[in-house]
Scaffold this active site. Sequence first.
Site, PDB file in Angstrom:
ATOM      1  N   GLU A  95      44.433 -26.967 -25.374  1.00 25.62           N
ATOM      2  CA  GLU A  95      45.430 -25.881 -25.427  1.00 25.62           C
ATOM      3  C   GLU A  95      46.488 -26.331 -26.415  1.00 25.62           C
ATOM      4  O   GLU A  95      47.248 -27.260 -26.134  1.00 25.62           O
ATOM      5  CB  GLU A  95      46.041 -25.640 -24.041  1.00 25.62           C
ATOM      6  CG  GLU A  95      45.063 -25.117 -23.009  1.00 25.62           C
ATOM      7  CD  GLU A  95      44.554 -23.714 -23.289  1.00 25.62           C
ATOM      8  OE1 GLU A  95      45.064 -23.042 -24.217  1.00 25.62           O
ATOM      9  OE2 GLU A  95      43.630 -23.273 -22.580  1.00 25.62           O
TER      10      GLU A  95
ATOM     11  N   CYS B  84      54.748 -22.742 -25.708  1.00 30.35           N
ATOM     12  CA  CYS B  84      53.620 -22.501 -26.611  1.00 30.35           C
ATOM     13  C   CYS B  84      53.447 -21.002 -26.856  1.00 30.35           C
ATOM     14  O   CYS B  84      53.147 -20.584 -27.959  1.00 30.35           O
ATOM     15  CB  CYS B  84      52.348 -23.121 -26.052  1.00 30.35           C
ATOM     16  SG  CYS B  84      51.982 -22.610 -24.361  1.00 30.35           S
TER      17      CYS B  84
HETATM   18  P1  NAD Z   1      52.039 -33.703 -28.811  1.00 27.58           P
HETATM   19  O1  NAD Z   1      50.729 -33.276 -29.338  1.00 27.58           O
HETATM   20  O2  NAD Z   1      52.922 -34.497 -29.685  1.00 27.58           O
HETATM   21  O3  NAD Z   1      51.867 -34.572 -27.480  1.00 27.58           O
HETATM   22  C1  NAD Z   1      51.139 -34.100 -26.367  1.00 27.58           C
HETATM   23  C2  NAD Z   1      50.534 -35.297 -25.625  1.00 27.58           C
HETATM   24  O4  NAD Z   1      49.598 -35.962 -26.464  1.00 27.58           O
HETATM   25  C3  NAD Z   1      51.547 -36.353 -25.192  1.00 27.58           C
HETATM   26  O5  NAD Z   1      51.227 -36.772 -23.883  1.00 27.58           O
HETATM   27  C4  NAD Z   1      51.300 -37.472 -26.207  1.00 27.58           C
HETATM   28  O6  NAD Z   1      51.648 -38.753 -25.696  1.00 27.58           O
HETATM   29  C5  NAD Z   1      49.805 -37.372 -26.421  1.00 27.58           C
HETATM   30  N1  NAD Z   1      49.322 -37.970 -27.672  1.00 27.58           N
HETATM   31  C6  NAD Z   1      50.027 -38.285 -28.800  1.00 27.58           C
HETATM   32  N2  NAD Z   1      49.191 -38.803 -29.741  1.00 27.58           N
HETATM   33  C7  NAD Z   1      47.940 -38.787 -29.202  1.00 27.58           C
HETATM   34  C8  NAD Z   1      46.650 -39.163 -29.696  1.00 27.58           C
HETATM   35  N3  NAD Z   1      46.470 -39.631 -30.911  1.00 27.58           N
HETATM   36  N4  NAD Z   1      45.599 -38.996 -28.871  1.00 27.58           N
HETATM   37  C9  NAD Z   1      45.744 -38.485 -27.629  1.00 27.58           C
HETATM   38  N5  NAD Z   1      46.940 -38.114 -27.112  1.00 27.58           N
HETATM   39  C10 NAD Z   1      48.031 -38.274 -27.888  1.00 27.58           C
HETATM   40  O7  NAD Z   1      52.740 -32.368 -28.295  1.00 27.58           O
HETATM   41  P2  NAD Z   1      54.235 -32.207 -27.748  1.00 27.58           P
HETATM   42  O8  NAD Z   1      55.167 -32.359 -28.907  1.00 27.58           O
HETATM   43  O9  NAD Z   1      54.402 -33.050 -26.531  1.00 27.58           O
HETATM   44  O10 NAD Z   1      54.221 -30.674 -27.257  1.00 27.58           O
HETATM   45  C11 NAD Z   1      54.524 -29.604 -28.091  1.00 27.58           C
HETATM   46  C12 NAD Z   1      53.278 -28.909 -28.579  1.00 27.58           C
HETATM   47  O11 NAD Z   1      52.455 -28.557 -27.467  1.00 27.58           O
HETATM   48  C13 NAD Z   1      53.544 -27.608 -29.291  1.00 27.58           C
HETATM   49  O12 NAD Z   1      52.721 -27.508 -30.425  1.00 27.58           O
HETATM   50  C14 NAD Z   1      53.151 -26.545 -28.276  1.00 27.58           C
HETATM   51  O13 NAD Z   1      52.808 -25.289 -28.809  1.00 27.58           O
HETATM   52  C15 NAD Z   1      52.015 -27.207 -27.618  1.00 27.58           C
HETATM   53  N6  NAD Z   1      51.783 -26.612 -26.303  1.00 27.58           N
HETATM   54  C16 NAD Z   1      50.661 -25.839 -26.139  1.00 27.58           C
HETATM   55  C17 NAD Z   1      50.423 -25.234 -24.918  1.00 27.58           C
HETATM   56  C18 NAD Z   1      49.196 -24.389 -24.711  1.00 27.58           C
HETATM   57  O14 NAD Z   1      48.870 -24.111 -23.564  1.00 27.58           O
HETATM   58  N7  NAD Z   1      48.504 -23.959 -25.746  1.00 27.58           N
HETATM   59  C19 NAD Z   1      51.337 -25.393 -23.880  1.00 27.58           C
HETATM   60  C20 NAD Z   1      52.467 -26.181 -24.086  1.00 27.58           C
HETATM   61  C21 NAD Z   1      52.669 -26.796 -25.311  1.00 27.58           C
END
Ligand code: NAD
Length: 464
Positions: free
Chosen positions: A237, A271
Amino acid sequence: KLLIDGQLVDSEQRLDIIDPASGTVYTTVPRASKADADNAIAAARIAQPAWAALKLAERRECLNLFADIVKEHADELARSLVQEQGKPLAEARMEIAFTEIFIRHFAQIELPVDVVQDDDDFRIEVHHKALGVVVGITPWNFPVLISLFKVAPALLLGNTFILKPSPTTPVTVLKIAALAKDIFPRGVFNVLVDANDLGAYLSAHADVAKISFTGSTATGKKIMQGAASTLKRLTLELGGNDAGIILGDVDIASVAQKIFDSAFFNCGQVCIAMKRVYAHASIYDELCAALAKIADATQVGNGLAEGTQIGPLQNAMQFEKAQHFLRIAAQDGKIVAGGAVLDSAGYFVRPTIVRDIADGSELVDVEQFAPILPIIKFHDVEEAITRANALSYGLGGSVWSADIDKAYTIARRMESGTVWVNHHLHFGPHIPFAGAKESGIGVEFSVEGLKEFSQTAVISIAKK
Ligand code: NAD
């Protein structure tokens, strides 16, 4: 403490957790090592067959007890959530209440065996079996809800779970883990906290069957690469840049507040927030003025303070990004409300309305995830549909009109997983949620989402 194999575990290294309303460290949490991750995966693997072998009613009972714990401690959990995430207390209470609702929904959901053929020749049944160890990797905007709405359906089907919340918002889920420690058999539910450095390790680990990820599109792509070597199941997501198309026949007085709320809820860090408004030329000036008036009247401040409607951005990096987008807004459009950070400590940005801006500006084309909303003028609705569909995002979108049939026809042409008519940002545990294009792969919620935590297993019996 971390939760590994039913034990609350400390670590040598600790992570600072910052209160975004002050920009200062207010607590620390343990930082898991790769050895901790290995221990959690091993525990989850050992626990899984016995957990899956329990009666479904027993797993349902555990999930109901889990929901009870969330409900019982709702006030304390909501306050903890405000401190680490920044959102106003009323929104934090809503997030905790939704968490309980989602867990209860999955505690009672049915996924019966489907008999696809039963005649003189064959009886063919479709079962849905647990996959094994599932890892949930979650973001910082709804740290409790997004985490636990992955845990509940996965556990219901007999999977075991390792949750890895975002490093900037792990506190409330750690509190929930401590409260729920004895509900599940040891190893069934584990929580690890990292410094953005364990996600890749978990995504590539051979003993993990599935990753359920919510976060940015860029990280989702990395996870997909990491998961390729073991062909893990994935639900991704990802980011969104939802367009709202506002037709010329709307009543501005009744839609302006709704549009504002769908864009600025949780300080724009949603999101499925409305992130680009396409407004018909005939109502453009009136809508911009109405949104600016609401923005000017909005109270920005500490989420725990009485009357706060918008809290701070969640973290320093996001605050930096927001300031970058304020510069873009001033350069590419005309700011008619907000446009500034608060003159105080913490990561506060005034809700900002930007008019006379066009596609091609970074503020329109890139997900801003901040309280800064661009309003783009259109003359012909075909032009608005084309622009709304032009980006690689496809999470949500909305169409607003007094003529529901007309709005419905446009909604069906939008390239998004969800399109709302005369509202936006609505979801629930019974409604499938899926991103189109680069906004995601797979489905969450409903029976469709539940199935993603399972292996389809056909049993075909020859009768002759
Ligand atoms: P992010 O991608 O930076 O981080 C999300 C998670 O991924 C964190 O737990 C982080 O520690 C982990 N992570 C970081 N690097 C990684 C890697 N290489 N491999 C695996 N995991 C890793 O996102 P964010 O800044 O925490 O959240 C904001 C983003 O999330 C926005 O783009 C938003 O639109 C999206 N979002 C989407 C939904 C949806 O349902 N589509 C819902 C909420 C947020």
